[in-house]
Every structure is written in structure tokens, then in C-alpha cells.
Design a protein around this motif. Structure first.
Motif, short mmCIF file in Angstrom:
data_model
loop_
_atom_site.label_atom_id
_atom_site.label_comp_id
_atom_site.label_asym_id
_atom_site.label_seq_id
_atom_site.Cartn_x
_atom_site.Cartn_y
_atom_site.Cartn_z
N ASP A 23 0.84 -1.21 0.00
CA ASP A 23 0.00 0.00 0.00
C ASP A 23 0.87 1.25 0.00
O ASP A 23 0.56 2.23 -0.64
CB ASP A 23 -0.89 0.04 1.26
N TYR A 67 -6.75 0.84 8.36
CA TYR A 67 -5.67 0.34 7.52
C TYR A 67 -4.28 0.64 8.10
O TYR A 67 -3.34 -0.08 7.83
CB TYR A 67 -5.78 0.90 6.09
N ILE A 80 -12.18 2.29 9.53
CA ILE A 80 -12.97 2.04 8.32
C ILE A 80 -14.17 1.15 8.67
O ILE A 80 -15.23 1.25 8.08
CB ILE A 80 -12.09 1.33 7.25
N THR A 92 -23.03 2.05 -0.04
CA THR A 92 -22.46 2.99 -1.00
C THR A 92 -20.97 2.68 -1.19
O THR A 92 -20.37 1.96 -0.41
CB THR A 92 -22.60 4.43 -0.48
N THR A 93 -20.42 3.27 -2.20
CA THR A 93 -19.00 3.03 -2.48
C THR A 93 -18.16 3.58 -1.32
O THR A 93 -18.46 4.64 -0.75
CB THR A 93 -18.59 3.66 -3.83
N GLY A 94 -17.15 2.79 -0.93
CA GLY A 94 -16.28 3.21 0.18
C GLY A 94 -16.87 2.93 1.54
O GLY A 94 -16.32 3.35 2.57
N SER A 95 -17.97 2.16 1.62
CA SER A 95 -18.59 1.93 2.93
C SER A 95 -17.89 0.80 3.70
O SER A 95 -18.21 0.58 4.86
CB SER A 95 -20.08 1.65 2.77
N GLY A 96 -16.99 0.08 3.06
CA GLY A 96 -16.20 -0.92 3.79
C GLY A 96 -16.49 -2.36 3.39
O GLY A 96 -16.02 -3.29 4.04
N LYS A 97 -17.21 -2.57 2.31
CA LYS A 97 -17.61 -3.94 1.91
C LYS A 97 -16.37 -4.78 1.56
O LYS A 97 -16.18 -5.87 2.10
CB LYS A 97 -18.56 -3.86 0.69
N SER A 98 -15.55 -4.24 0.67
CA SER A 98 -14.35 -5.01 0.27
C SER A 98 -13.42 -5.20 1.45
O SER A 98 -12.72 -6.23 1.56
CB SER A 98 -13.59 -4.31 -0.85
N THR A 99 -13.39 -4.22 2.35
CA THR A 99 -12.52 -4.32 3.52
C THR A 99 -12.88 -5.56 4.34
O THR A 99 -11.99 -6.30 4.81
CB THR A 99 -12.63 -3.04 4.38
N ARG A 131 -11.44 -8.48 2.67
CA ARG A 131 -9.97 -8.51 2.80
C ARG A 131 -9.56 -9.02 4.18
O ARG A 131 -8.59 -9.76 4.32
CB ARG A 131 -9.40 -7.10 2.59
N TYR A 155 -5.30 -8.25 5.53
CA TYR A 155 -4.92 -7.32 6.62
C TYR A 155 -5.25 -8.05 7.92
O TYR A 155 -6.30 -8.67 8.03
CB TYR A 155 -5.71 -6.01 6.51
N GLN A 166 -12.68 -8.09 -7.40
CA GLN A 166 -13.31 -7.04 -8.19
C GLN A 166 -12.40 -6.64 -9.35
O GLN A 166 -12.85 -6.49 -10.48
CB GLN A 166 -13.57 -5.84 -7.28
N HIS A 203 -23.64 -5.81 -6.78
CA HIS A 203 -24.18 -4.51 -7.18
C HIS A 203 -25.49 -4.69 -7.94
O HIS A 203 -26.05 -3.74 -8.43
CB HIS A 203 -23.15 -3.77 -8.04
#
Ligand SMILES: Nc1ncnc2c1ncn2[C@@H]1O[C@H](COP(=O)(O)OP(=O)(O)OP(=O)(O)O)[C@@H](O)[C@H]1O
Length: 597
Positions: A114, A355, A362, A381-388, A391, A397, A428, A540
């Protein structure tokens, strides 16, 4: 002086080189032979001039000349074997360092990638290692040989005429002081050149990857100006290096010439006075070369070694980076084998995550349970932490707060290798390798048979389009899959996830739009997975998630709603607002969930 850090680098290099001790020892054994030959030659010159170049004393001259020839040949052979063996040792050691470094890089945590531009890591493996191979190995080899030879020649000089030898020694202190001064300056300059080169390479790599975007938005000039900045720093440091190098070289050459003049002037007086024989003076002048040429070269050898120390420093930084699971308290893999043979449940209990230690949280108090056979969907919404969330589940992480239990065992105590077989992830961002389709599905894993590859492709409805390609499963993909459409790339990535055979499918659905035929195939494949497997999906599309056992609605890292599709709709809250933003959701099974900014 050599700094203690430099010694640590040398020790580290020795650790790798010591595996090739035998070759190194053969090379080193050549050293005394080379030194002896080097000294024997001027001694033979004295014998020829003083004892045989007088009329009437020719007997034995031819034998002496033959011996000189043999000595010369032995000297060349010894030098060649010395250089070959020690270079070979160095090259093999650098090869091992390169492999060890690469293996280490593959195990570095995500946080390293990162914060480190790819080009910087790349330059460690390329130009830094090259600097060690070229500058360090060659520099040390020459320095070692030249130092020993110079010392031996000086002793020899004292032996044949101590007054003349003292004259030569007078030159040493100023030369050494000058060398030391320049050595320090050069080191600073080399550190600057290497770091500006690494930064420049990093930037270049990013630009080349994003060249299409740069061209599309006409950002060429801005990008060029930025690259100019990096390259200029590099050039400036290089020019300074050249200046020091050239000055030193010419000053030492000047001192050398003056000394030779002095020796001839002083020595010829002595010869005329009968205090020194002509043979000794000629041998002396002949031998002076052997002292002054290495003395002058010391500086460039030292410069090369300096360059390599700057590279060592960079490489050492990578070697001391903590590995992904280093320092973590993990349960022994053996004790987990049975407990993690099959997936039972995954439970998040008040999980908080950020992170990095100073960044914002997050995820906030995320709690949910996924049992075997269930389907869990993450929306928001985008950036809400779904992919986190995905991960963290994959241990990409590791430093989460709260508790995550996999089959009742705390995730942080499970070695990654003990749980990887349970999960298959469809990412993704589809990454395709410059290999054939077969490789891109199996990723070269030996346990995935040819049949399994075809089965996986059939499972996700990719088989038919693959059969239509020239060479079918052997069809070679171009760089980053540029000869595949976005939809085909997604299908291959999907087949890859299925082929891995994990009991839990993690689906980070791509948002990029694809043609309607491929879209239908993807949806059919997802629907099949939902019907047959344990799934956790970031989806989505309404059609993908409406039949999930559980839907988590995330907003800024918090679960704001949780339940089945119908329950959430009835709440008339965030979930339904997400959906009602989209027209005809109730009628259109394939409607996209909106992605508010
Ligand atoms: N490697 C990272 N380092 C620091 N912050 C990150 C990193 N990856 C993601 N974030 C931040 O974490 C937040 C959540 O990102 P995440 O990718 O989980 O969102 P998402 O809900 O999956 O979004 P999307 O639907 O767009 O994929 C975002 O604010 C993002 O900026």
C-alpha cells in the motif's frame, strides 16, 4: 573507515557467498601465486640487466628469458583463475540474494505494498542487485588483489633499495587523505542517485501502466514535467559524482607522474655514483607502475564499492521488513487440521478496523454470522467498507480489533496457509496473466487437473466462449488480458475462483459494465453459486442478492440494516432508499444497485 553498518552488509553478503566457499578458496589460492610471479619478474629483470647484459656474459641469458616467459604465463593464468572463481562466487551469491529477496517480497504484508510504489520494489530487484553484482563483486575483487600486490611490491622495493622505496612512500599520505575525503562525498552522491533513480522508476512504472489514461486526458505535459524533476535530481547527483571522480583521478595521476620523475632524477644520480645498479633502477621504474596504477584505481574501486553500499542499504531495508505473519502468535498448523477441514461458520463480533495505526477507522463494531450453506450479501455505497470485510476475512490485513471466529477459532491465531483452502475469492479487479487461459484459471496449481479447469469454466458458463477461441484453453492472453473483453475477463476470473475449490465463495462483483450476453452468463453463474454454495457476496445487482439469507447494509463502516430482502424493504430505510433510487427495481431482476458518490 568502514562503518559498522557496512560491516553488517558485508556479513550478510558473506552469508550468501559462503555457500560457494570451495570455488572462492580455489580463486584465493591463486593470489599468492600471482603475487610471487609479480615479484619474481622484476627480480629477473635485475638479473638480466646486471649479470647478463655485459659483453661476454651471455651464458644463461636465454634460460633466464625463458623463465621470465614462464613467470609471465603463470601470472596471467593465476589472475584469470582468481577472477573467474571469485566472480563466479559473487554472481552465484547475487543470484541467491535475488531469489531470497523475491521470496521475501512475495510474503510481505499488504500494508507494505500500500505504501511502497511498485517501481521502488522493482528497482531493488533490478538496479540495486545489479550494482552489487557489478560494483561490489568486481570492486572488492580488484581491491583485494591490488592491495595485496601493492603491499608485496612495496616490501620488495624496500628489499632492493630502501631509500628509493621511502621516496615512493612519501606520496601515500596525501593520496590516502584525498581518497578518504572523496570517498565520503561519493557515498552521499550515490545514495542520492540510487534513491532518485528508484523514485523515477516508480513513477515511470505507474505512468506506463496508466499511459492510456494519460493520453486520454491529454496529461502528457504534466507527467513529463514530473518525470523531468525526478530525472534531473538523478542527473545532478551523477554530475557531482563525475566531478569528484574525475578530479581525484587526475590529481592522483599527476602525483604519480611527478613521483616517477623524482625517482628517475634521484635514482640516475645514484647509478652514476655507483651506489645503485642500473638493473635495480630499471626494475624500480618498472615496478612503480605496479604501485601507482592500483593506487589510482583504488579510488574508482572504492567508488564502485560505495555505489554498492548504497544498494546494499536499500536491499537491507527489504530484508528487515516484517513478513506478513512475522511476530504474530499463531496456533500450530497441525492442531488446526481437523478443525479447519470443513467450513462451519464465520462470526464477526464487534470488529473495528483501520488500515494503519494513524488512519481513520474504516469498520466500526461490525457483527454478523455466516453459517455453512448460507448466502450473505454486503451492500452499501462506495467506500462503505464492503471489500474491507472480505480482505480481513482473507487475512490480507491482520490487525483487526474485536473478534473474528472461523469455526470457533480466532482468525488472528490461524496461520494463513491453514485456512486458504476454505475460501475462493473472485476479485473485483480482474488480473489476468500473460499466459494461456488454462494457466489463468488454474494459476499453475498442480492439484487442479485439466478436467477441473474445464469443469470450472463450464460451471461459470465460460466454456463455450473459450471453445470459440483459437487454441481454446491454450489461447494465449496478452499483457493484462488486453485481448479479452471485460466480460470474458470476468468469466475467467470467476472460473479461477471456482477452480480453487474453496467451500466458501467470496464474490467481490465487478461494477464495470459488460455486454448483455456476457452479463447474463455472469448472472446465471452467480445465481448457480448462490443456490449451491456458501457465499459471501458484494453485489451490485438486485438479482444477485435478493435471495440471500442475510443482507448487511453498510454505511461508513457501520452495519445500519441487516436482514432478508423482504424485511429490509419493509423497513423502508437505507436499503430500500438504495433500491428505490433505481427505477423499476421490483420488475427488473437485473437492476443495478445505485452507487452514490
Ligand atoms: N489499502 C487501503 N489503505 C487505506 N485506506 C483504504 C485502503 N483500501 C480502502 N481504503 C479505504 O477504506 C474505505 C472502504 O473501502 P472499501 O474498498 O472497503 O469500500 P467498498 O465499500 O468495498 O467500496 P466499493 O463498493 O467502491 O468497492 C474507503 O474509504 C477507502 O478509501
Amino acid at each position: 573507515m568502514i562503518k559498522s553498518l557496512d560491516l553488517a552488509y558485508l556479513k550478510h553478503f558473506y552469508h550468501f557467498a559462503s555457500r560457494y566457499k570451495k570455488t572462492a578458496v580455489i580463486g584465493l589460492l591463486m593470489m599468492p601465486i600471482s603475487v610471487a610471479a609479480n615479484l619474481l619478474f622484476p627480480w629477473l629483470v635485475i638479473q638480466v640487466i646486471d649479470k647478463h647484459l655485459t659483453p661476454g656474459k651471455y651464458t644463461g641469458l636465454m634460460t633466464l628469458i625463458a623463465v621470465m616467459l614462464v613467470v609471465l604465463i603463470v601470472n596471467y593464468i593465476a589472475d584469470a583463475v582468481y577472477t573467474y572463481c571469485l566472480r563466479k562466487t559473487g554472481q552465484k551469491a547475487v543470484f541467491d540474494i535475488r531469489m531470497a529477496l523475491f521470496a521475501r517480497i512475495l510474503k510481505l504484508p499488504r500494508t507494505y505494498f500500500d505504501k511502497t510504489p511498485t517501481g521502488v520494489t522493482l528497482s531493488r530487484l533490478t538496479s540495486d542487485l545489479e550494482a552489487i553484482g557489478e560494483s561490489f563483486v568486481l570492486g572488492v575483487l580488484s581491491l583485494l588483489k591490488d592491495s595485496i600486490n601493492t603491499l608485496a611490491v612495496l616490501i620488495f622495493m624496500f628489499f632492493i633499495n630502501w631509500q628509493l622505496a621511502l621516496l615512493v612512500l612519501l606520496v601515500f599520505p596525501p593520496v590516502l587523505m584525498l581518497t578518504q575525503y572523496v570517498r565520503n562525498r561519493l557515498r552521499e552522491m550515490f545514495a542520492i542517485t540510487r534513491s532518485s533513480l528508484a523514485k523515477g522508476t516508480g513513477f515511470l512504472q505507474e505512468c506506463l501502466l496508466g499511459v492510456k489514461t494519460v493520453q486520454l486526458y491529454g496529461a502528457e505535459e504534466e507527467v513529463e514535467a514530473k518525470y523531468h524533476g525526478y530525472t534531473e535530481d538523478f542527473l545532478r547527483a551523477q554530475l557531482k559524482t563525475n566531478k569528484y571522480d574525475a578530479t581525484l583521478f587526475s590529481v592522483i595521476s599527476g602525483i604519480t607522474t611527478i613521483t616517477i620523475g623524482l625517482i628517475i632524477w634521484y635514482g640516475s644520480g645514484k647509478v652514476l655514483a655507483g651506489a645503485v645498479s642500473l638493473g635495480v633502477l630499471i626494475a624500480f621504474i618498472n615496478t612503480l607502475e605496479k604501485v601507482f596504477v592500483p593506487l589510482r584505481d583504488f579510488t574508482s574501486q572504492i567508488a564502485a564499492i560505495q555505489r554498492s553500499f548504497a544498494a546494499f542499504e536499500h536491499i537491507e531495508e527489504l530484508f528487515v521488513q516484517e513478513l506478513e505473519e512475522e511476530g504474530k502468535t499463531l496456533l500450530p498448523a497441525e492442531s488446526l487440521k481437523d478443525k479447519l477441514a470443513n467450513f462451519d461458520s464465520l462470526e464477526f463480533k464487534n470488529v473495528r478496523f483501520r488500515y494503519n495505526n494513524t488512519g481513520p477507522y474504516i469498520l466500526h463494531d461490525v457483527s454478523f454470522t455466516l453459517n455453512k450453506g448460507e448466502q450473505l450479501a454486503l451492500v452499501g455505497t462506495t467506500g462503505s467498507g464492503k471489500s474491507t470485510i472480505i480482505r480481513i476475512m482473507n487475512k490480507a490485513y491482520m490487525d483487526y480489533e474485536g473478534s473474528i471466529l472461523l469455526n470457533g477459532i480466532e482468525l488472528s491465531s490461524i496461520p494463513k496457509a491453514s485456512m486458504l483452502h476454505l475460501f475462493s475469492l473472485m476479485q473485483q479487479d480482474v488480473f489476468l496473466f500473460e499466459e494461456n487461459i488454462h494457466f489463468n484459471i488454474s494459476l499453475g496449481a498442480a492439484q487442479i487437473s485439466d478436467e477441473a479447469v474445464v469443469d470450472a469454466a463450464q460451471y461459470v458458463y465460460a466454456h463455450d466462449f473459450i471453445l470459440g477461441l483459437p487454441g481454446q484453453y491454450q489461447f494465449e492472453l496478452k499483457k493484462s488480458g488486453s485481448n479479452m473483453s471485460a466480460g470474458q475477463a470476468q468469466l475467467i476470473s470467476f472460473a479461477r475462483a471456482v477452480a480453487q475449490g474453496g467451500q466458501v465463495m467470496m464474490l467481490d462483483e465487478a461494477t464495470s459494465s459488460v455486454d448483455s450476453i456476457t452479463e447474463n452468463l455472469i448472472q446465471k453463474a452467480i445465481a448457480r453459486l448462490f443456490a449451491e454454495k456458501t457465499v459471501i457476496a458484494i453485489a451490485h445487482r438486485l438479482s444477485t442478492i435478493r435471495h440471500s439469507d442475510q443482507i448487511l447494509v453498510l454505511n461508513q463502516g457501520k452495519i445500519v440494516e441487516q436482514g432478508r430482502h423482504e424485511d429490509l424493504l419493509a423497513m423502508n430505510g437505507v436499503y430500500s432508499s438504495l433500491l428505490t433510487d433505481d427505477d423499476n427495481i421490483e420488475d427488473d431482476e437485473g437492476a443495478l444497485l445505485p452507487e452514490p458518490a
